[in-house]
Design a protein around this motif. Sequence first.
Motif, PDB file in Angstrom:
ATOM      1  N   ALA A 218       0.822  -1.211   0.000  1.00 24.65           N
ATOM      2  CA  ALA A 218       0.000   0.000   0.000  1.00 24.65           C
ATOM      3  C   ALA A 218       0.859   1.265   0.000  1.00 24.65           C
ATOM      4  O   ALA A 218       0.578   2.216  -0.736  1.00 24.65           O
ATOM      5  N   LEU A 219       1.908   1.296   0.800  1.00 22.30           N
ATOM      6  CA  LEU A 219       2.749   2.486   0.880  1.00 22.30           C
ATOM      7  C   LEU A 219       3.500   2.736  -0.432  1.00 22.30           C
ATOM      8  O   LEU A 219       3.799   3.884  -0.773  1.00 22.30           O
ATOM      9  N   GLY A 220       3.782   1.677  -1.166  1.00 22.01           N
ATOM     10  CA  GLY A 220       4.543   1.845  -2.403  1.00 22.01           C
ATOM     11  C   GLY A 220       3.735   1.913  -3.674  1.00 22.01           C
ATOM     12  O   GLY A 220       4.277   2.198  -4.745  1.00 22.01           O
ATOM     13  N   HIS A 221       2.413   1.702  -3.584  1.00 22.27           N
ATOM     14  CA  HIS A 221       1.651   1.476  -4.816  1.00 22.27           C
ATOM     15  C   HIS A 221       1.594   2.692  -5.737  1.00 22.27           C
ATOM     16  O   HIS A 221       1.472   2.555  -6.951  1.00 22.27           O
ATOM     17  N   ASP A 222       1.709   3.907  -5.202  1.00 19.40           N
ATOM     18  CA  ASP A 222       1.543   5.100  -6.039  1.00 19.40           C
ATOM     19  C   ASP A 222       2.792   5.966  -6.159  1.00 19.40           C
ATOM     20  O   ASP A 222       2.707   7.096  -6.646  1.00 19.40           O
ATOM     21  N   VAL A 223       3.952   5.477  -5.738  1.00 21.74           N
ATOM     22  CA  VAL A 223       5.149   6.330  -5.778  1.00 21.74           C
ATOM     23  C   VAL A 223       5.586   6.661  -7.208  1.00 21.74           C
ATOM     24  O   VAL A 223       6.377   7.573  -7.424  1.00 21.74           O
ATOM     25  N   GLY A 224       5.052   5.950  -8.189  1.00 19.50           N
ATOM     26  CA  GLY A 224       5.385   6.235  -9.579  1.00 19.50           C
ATOM     27  C   GLY A 224       4.483   7.264 -10.231  1.00 19.50           C
ATOM     28  O   GLY A 224       4.625   7.561 -11.424  1.00 19.50           O
ATOM     29  N   HIS A 225       3.547   7.826  -9.449  1.00 20.18           N
ATOM     30  CA  HIS A 225       2.646   8.826 -10.020  1.00 20.18           C
ATOM     31  C   HIS A 225       3.401  10.083 -10.412  1.00 20.18           C
ATOM     32  O   HIS A 225       4.349  10.502  -9.748  1.00 20.18           O
ATOM     33  N   THR A 226       2.937  10.692 -11.477  1.00 25.20           N
ATOM     34  CA  THR A 226       3.523  11.905 -12.030  1.00 25.20           C
ATOM     35  C   THR A 226       3.043  13.135 -11.261  1.00 25.20           C
ATOM     36  O   THR A 226       2.125  13.039 -10.442  1.00 25.20           O
ATOM     37  N   PRO A 227       3.626  14.309 -11.553  1.00 19.56           N
ATOM     38  CA  PRO A 227       2.997  15.531 -11.041  1.00 19.56           C
ATOM     39  C   PRO A 227       1.569  15.628 -11.590  1.00 19.56           C
ATOM     40  O   PRO A 227       1.297  15.203 -12.705  1.00 19.56           O
ATOM     41  N   PHE A 228       0.672  16.139 -10.792  1.00 22.55           N
ATOM     42  CA  PHE A 228      -0.734  16.333 -11.140  1.00 22.55           C
ATOM     43  C   PHE A 228      -1.487  15.014 -11.312  1.00 22.55           C
ATOM     44  O   PHE A 228      -2.516  14.950 -11.978  1.00 22.55           O
ATOM     45  N   GLY A 229      -0.969  13.939 -10.718  1.00 19.18           N
ATOM     46  CA  GLY A 229      -1.694  12.677 -10.665  1.00 19.18           C
ATOM     47  C   GLY A 229      -1.982  12.072 -12.023  1.00 19.18           C
ATOM     48  O   GLY A 229      -1.115  12.012 -12.897  1.00 19.18           O
ATOM     49  N   HIS A 230      -3.214  11.623 -12.218  1.00 14.92           N
ATOM     50  CA  HIS A 230      -3.567  10.922 -13.451  1.00 14.92           C
ATOM     51  C   HIS A 230      -3.479  11.838 -14.674  1.00 14.92           C
ATOM     52  O   HIS A 230      -3.255  11.364 -15.798  1.00 14.92           O
ATOM     53  N   VAL A 231      -3.627  13.146 -14.474  1.00 12.41           N
ATOM     54  CA  VAL A 231      -3.501  14.071 -15.606  1.00 12.41           C
ATOM     55  C   VAL A 231      -2.103  13.970 -16.212  1.00 12.41           C
ATOM     56  O   VAL A 231      -1.931  13.882 -17.432  1.00 12.41           O
ATOM     57  N   GLY A 232      -1.082  13.984 -15.345  1.00 16.80           N
ATOM     58  CA  GLY A 232       0.286  13.846 -15.839  1.00 16.80           C
ATOM     59  C   GLY A 232       0.543  12.480 -16.439  1.00 16.80           C
ATOM     60  O   GLY A 232       1.284  12.347 -17.420  1.00 16.80           O
ATOM     61  N   GLU A 233      -0.068  11.454 -15.846  1.00 19.28           N
ATOM     62  CA  GLU A 233       0.071  10.093 -16.378  1.00 19.28           C
ATOM     63  C   GLU A 233      -0.471  10.022 -17.807  1.00 19.28           C
ATOM     64  O   GLU A 233       0.186   9.483 -18.708  1.00 19.28           O
TER      65      GLU A 233
END
Length: 324
Positions: free
Chosen positions: A102-117
């Motif tokens: 859980a702590l590691g699941h989103d560390v690869g997110h871009t700036p601005f969350g899914h928008v940046g993705e």
Amino acid sequence: MNIRERSEEREYEFLAPNAAKSREAVREREETPCPLRTEYQRDRDRILHSKAFRRLKHKTQVYIAPTDHYRTRMTHTLEVSQIARTVARALRLNEDLVEAIALGHDVGHTPFGHVGEFALRDLLGRFHHNEQSLRVLSVLERDGRGLNLTEAVRDGIEHHTGDVQPKTQEGMVVRHCDRIGYLCHDFDDAVRAGMISAEDLPAEVREHFGTTHSSMITAMVTDIVTTSLAAGTVGLTERTTETMTVFREFMFEHVYAAPPLMPDRERAYRLVQELCKYYLEYPERLPHSNGSVSTTEIVDYVAGLTDDYAIRLYEEIFLPRYWQ
């Protein structure tokens, strides 16, 4: 017998038969065991102390540049971890493994969350935050040495979303609790922002989950626990799954793609793409560049930026400065 070994013994005595056992954890590179902590405890601690985890506090969940009481990507992560640990304890699964995933699941997110993705995916043809989370922790952290996480943690992080399901029951818990978490707390934030009210929810959602953040989490967590105990494997009832789909569709229409949020989302989308295009055109200008830079290194850099840093970097590169 040391403290770690006693902890490992207790797992076989207390945890469910299908729970992951720390003694059986496998790493890509073998390490000397810790006398105090199990392997999954060590993974949790490594992720918690990583630079990528700290950056989550300055990355968007839903609202770009939120005020103090709106969720960021870090508070989302902490809430998912709490919900997942509650489920794991009820099912007698390995809480340390659940927490690490859980702590590691989103560390690869871009700036601005899914928008940046989406901006990077549209520009490059492929980019998924779950794959980037695995890359960040396995390759980029510790100055390129990676954290050498266990196989079960890597699998749970990579497959917390997407078509492939995690191999462990603990990974499945995080996969479900990630969805529970973002639906409930994104709804809570949207009510706080005045975008929607509880009365706007579809009747099916109100009847099955209630109308408060707390009642919604309670209903979904109760369902996953009772269903999983009866089935012997982690899952939800068909009715709850269908209602969550209705809830998610409502949130996309009225929150995630709502007109009031679109102008800033479009600006953020362009900003991320322009930064990536700039470094693709001028790779030698990438910070800490030695002159030979790959596209992967550029993506790693842009994806790792926080919201604030990305905005400052954009201003520095593209906006004219007054001559002093």
